[in-house]
Design a protein around this motif. Sequence first.
Motif, mmCIF file in Angstrom:
data_model
loop_
_atom_site.group_PDB
_atom_site.id
_atom_site.type_symbol
_atom_site.label_atom_id
_atom_site.label_comp_id
_atom_site.label_asym_id
_atom_site.label_seq_id
_atom_site.Cartn_x
_atom_site.Cartn_y
_atom_site.Cartn_z
ATOM 1 N N ASP A 161 -9.889 -8.061 7.484
ATOM 2 C CA ASP A 161 -9.178 -7.072 8.282
ATOM 3 C C ASP A 161 -7.693 -7.081 7.920
ATOM 4 O OD1 ASP A 161 -9.154 -5.431 11.082
ATOM 5 O OD2 ASP A 161 -7.429 -6.762 10.975
ATOM 6 N N ALA A 162 -7.185 -8.265 7.614
ATOM 7 C CA ALA A 162 -5.772 -8.382 7.248
ATOM 8 C C ALA A 162 -5.456 -7.599 5.980
ATOM 9 C CB ALA A 162 -5.398 -9.853 7.066
ATOM 10 N N VAL A 163 -6.427 -7.465 5.078
ATOM 11 C CA VAL A 163 -6.213 -6.686 3.861
ATOM 12 C C VAL A 163 -5.876 -5.242 4.222
ATOM 13 C CG1 VAL A 163 -7.267 -5.793 1.752
ATOM 14 C CG2 VAL A 163 -7.746 -8.134 2.478
ATOM 15 N N SER A 164 -6.603 -4.680 5.183
ATOM 16 C CA SER A 164 -6.384 -3.279 5.546
ATOM 17 C C SER A 164 -5.031 -3.059 6.222
ATOM 18 C CB SER A 164 -7.509 -2.780 6.463
ATOM 19 O OG SER A 164 -7.478 -3.420 7.721
ATOM 20 N N THR A 165 -4.485 -4.099 6.853
ATOM 21 C CA THR A 165 -3.172 -3.942 7.481
ATOM 22 C C THR A 165 -2.063 -3.818 6.443
ATOM 23 O OG1 THR A 165 -2.652 -6.316 7.638
ATOM 24 C CG2 THR A 165 -3.932 -5.341 9.448
ATOM 25 N N GLN A 166 -2.345 -4.234 5.189
ATOM 26 C CA GLN A 166 -1.329 -4.198 4.132
ATOM 27 C C GLN A 166 -1.439 -2.946 3.266
ATOM 28 O OE1 GLN A 166 0.008 -7.184 5.868
ATOM 29 N NE2 GLN A 166 1.040 -6.687 3.961
ATOM 30 N N ALA A 167 -2.279 -1.994 3.669
ATOM 31 C CA ALA A 167 -2.505 -0.804 2.842
ATOM 32 C C ALA A 167 -1.220 -0.042 2.574
ATOM 33 C CB ALA A 167 -3.526 0.109 3.518
ATOM 34 N N GLY A 168 -0.286 -0.058 3.522
ATOM 35 C CA GLY A 168 0.968 0.657 3.349
ATOM 36 C C GLY A 168 1.839 0.087 2.249
ATOM 37 N N GLU A 169 1.532 -1.145 1.791
ATOM 38 C CA GLU A 169 2.308 -1.774 0.723
ATOM 39 C C GLU A 169 1.498 -1.949 -0.556
ATOM 40 O OE1 GLU A 169 4.806 -4.960 3.244
ATOM 41 O OE2 GLU A 169 2.991 -4.151 4.142
ATOM 42 N N ALA A 170 0.295 -1.330 -0.594
ATOM 43 C CA ALA A 170 -0.561 -1.404 -1.773
ATOM 44 C C ALA A 170 -0.150 -0.350 -2.792
ATOM 45 C CB ALA A 170 -2.017 -1.204 -1.379
ATOM 46 N N ILE A 171 -0.254 -0.689 -4.080
ATOM 47 C CA ILE A 171 0.122 0.234 -5.147
ATOM 48 C C ILE A 171 -0.894 1.377 -5.248
ATOM 49 C CG2 ILE A 171 0.492 0.451 -7.643
ATOM 50 C CD1 ILE A 171 1.369 -2.528 -7.581
ATOM 51 N N ASN A 172 -2.181 1.031 -5.198
ATOM 52 C CA ASN A 172 -3.247 2.040 -5.268
ATOM 53 C C ASN A 172 -4.238 1.777 -4.138
ATOM 54 O OD1 ASN A 172 -5.012 4.024 -6.028
ATOM 55 N ND2 ASN A 172 -5.741 2.991 -7.886
ATOM 56 N N PRO A 173 -3.842 2.036 -2.892
ATOM 57 C CA PRO A 173 -4.615 1.588 -1.737
ATOM 58 C C PRO A 173 -6.029 2.161 -1.628
ATOM 59 C CG PRO A 173 -2.922 3.149 -1.066
ATOM 60 C CD PRO A 173 -2.652 2.802 -2.489
ATOM 61 N N LYS A 174 -6.232 3.408 -2.040
ATOM 62 C CA LYS A 174 -7.540 4.025 -1.838
ATOM 63 C C LYS A 174 -8.643 3.343 -2.642
ATOM 64 C CE LYS A 174 -6.079 8.588 -0.319
ATOM 65 N NZ LYS A 174 -6.269 10.057 -0.462
ATOM 66 N N LYS A 175 -8.288 2.724 -3.766
ATOM 67 C CA LYS A 175 -9.276 2.001 -4.563
ATOM 68 C C LYS A 175 -9.193 0.490 -4.369
ATOM 69 C CE LYS A 175 -9.815 5.392 -8.297
ATOM 70 N NZ LYS A 175 -9.717 5.639 -9.760
ATOM 71 N N ASP A 176 -7.970 -0.010 -4.305
ATOM 72 C CA ASP A 176 -7.791 -1.466 -4.305
ATOM 73 C C ASP A 176 -8.115 -2.128 -2.969
ATOM 74 O OD1 ASP A 176 -7.044 -1.139 -6.883
ATOM 75 O OD2 ASP A 176 -4.894 -1.476 -6.570
ATOM 76 N N VAL A 177 -7.821 -1.437 -1.853
ATOM 77 C CA VAL A 177 -8.101 -2.043 -0.545
ATOM 78 C C VAL A 177 -9.605 -2.228 -0.326
ATOM 79 C CG1 VAL A 177 -7.919 -1.734 1.951
ATOM 80 C CG2 VAL A 177 -5.935 -1.300 0.503
#
Length: 506
Positions: A252-268
């Motif tokens: 769940d913590a991974v999804s909270t960092q989506a705003g700081e992901a480079i390519n969130p739609k694939k990497d998260v």
Amino acid sequence: MSKIWTKKPMSAFEDDMKSSQLKKVLGKWSLTAIGIGAIIGGGIFVLTGTGAYYHAGPALALSFVIAGIACVFAALCYSEFASILPVEGSAYAYAYGTVGEIFAWIIGWGLILEYAMGSMTVAVSWSGYFNKLLKMFGIHLPDYLTSDPASYTGEGFSMNLPAFLIVLFVISILIKGTKEAAKANNLIVIMKVSAVLFVIIAGAFFINTENWNPFIPAVTNVMEGDKIKEAYGIQGIVSGAAAIFFAYVGFDAVSTQAGEAINPKKDVPFAIIVSLLVCTGLYILVSLVLTGMMHYSDFNPQGKYPDAIKAPVAYAFEIAGQGWAGYIITIAATIGLISVLMVMIMGQSRIFLGMSKDGLIPKMFSELHPVKKTPAKSLMLLGILIATVAAFTPISKLADMTSFGTLFAFTMVCVAVWILRKKEPQMPRSFKVPALPVIATLGICINIYLIWNLSHDAKLLSMGWLALGVIIYFTYSLRNSKLHKIGYGETFKAEQEPLQKPDLDL
């Protein structure tokens, strides 16, 4: 009352993503490391002892299997949402865009419970390993500085000082920046995974299969604090799964960092699924090794090894006559638990950030440091609160309440992704849950069942927390919601297009 069903339109989330000041510095493997960093920690190094003694015995491995299966269903639903809404806020944001504001608030309030209690639990766990490490080098802190008031057997003042200080230390790292924190986490994760593999391989040579007999102990009563509770049997396996569910909060913590992901739609989605599968396998193997090395009854805090329940893995090797291994494990756990605490507090601050940007909690929680671009004020306030509660609260109370928040959020995500698939089937999704009606139904049912099997005190306290959240929503959040103030949004009962596009960052 129709306002409470307001949904945040997808275009508003897109505006949030475009205007976000958070630095996009996290790649696929950094996100995966964040998930592993949060998952591997309390579950392996601490909850294996409490789960074996208070719940399932050697069948704790089955508890991890059940919890892992429940997590897979939720993880798939999280992954679909993350591919659509790659924003900070996790399940809170997902619910806001699909089910309505009141549900989003309740989930967000539950996530606050999950991450706050999880952080406190890990801080107390870290203290146990840190004290053991000091004792290995002949340093003994007085009991009144390492025990919460409920656990202290002496008279006068007592607090868990190491738990208090480690929280403040982690806060100081997080304020410096996400990139710096991620680098530190990556190094710690490598160390932790190496230590876990060492436990599995080295511990396998010291397994006494008699300790697994019976694998599912007969139902009996055990003392937990000053109360008698029923343990073991099939019900013990299920209650064990509910109690250790806290260990899985990491994905769940991974999804909270989506705003700081480079390519969130694939990497998260990738990071969520990979971190969960890897860690579930490690949990099952470690629990089998641990209960094979040391009889589950020896984790009794009132028994022959009273400290074993606080640092079970290290004590198992020590009792097996392999004290040298205890040094390795204790050092790895002491350092490794820091990354768990780091990820949990980071996740907590990002949930606050999302809720604050929507006006549901005060503005200060979304204010970023002008240079570091981290929510420094929010982190400092969180640090003081988490450190204080961790210093004065028993670990068993904290872990159970964390599990409630996690299970509740997982349940609502399974509901919300199903609603969104029905209402917005044409929406682009880079990841889709296969057989969604089946997966979502199983996720909902299993999570609700595990909630039901939490301790009575945990359910009572958690319900009280949710009731407090409802009061705050109607007295503060409803009046300050940005969507209501600007007259923008969709209602759950009668959807309608907005008359004009707002600036949500006013």
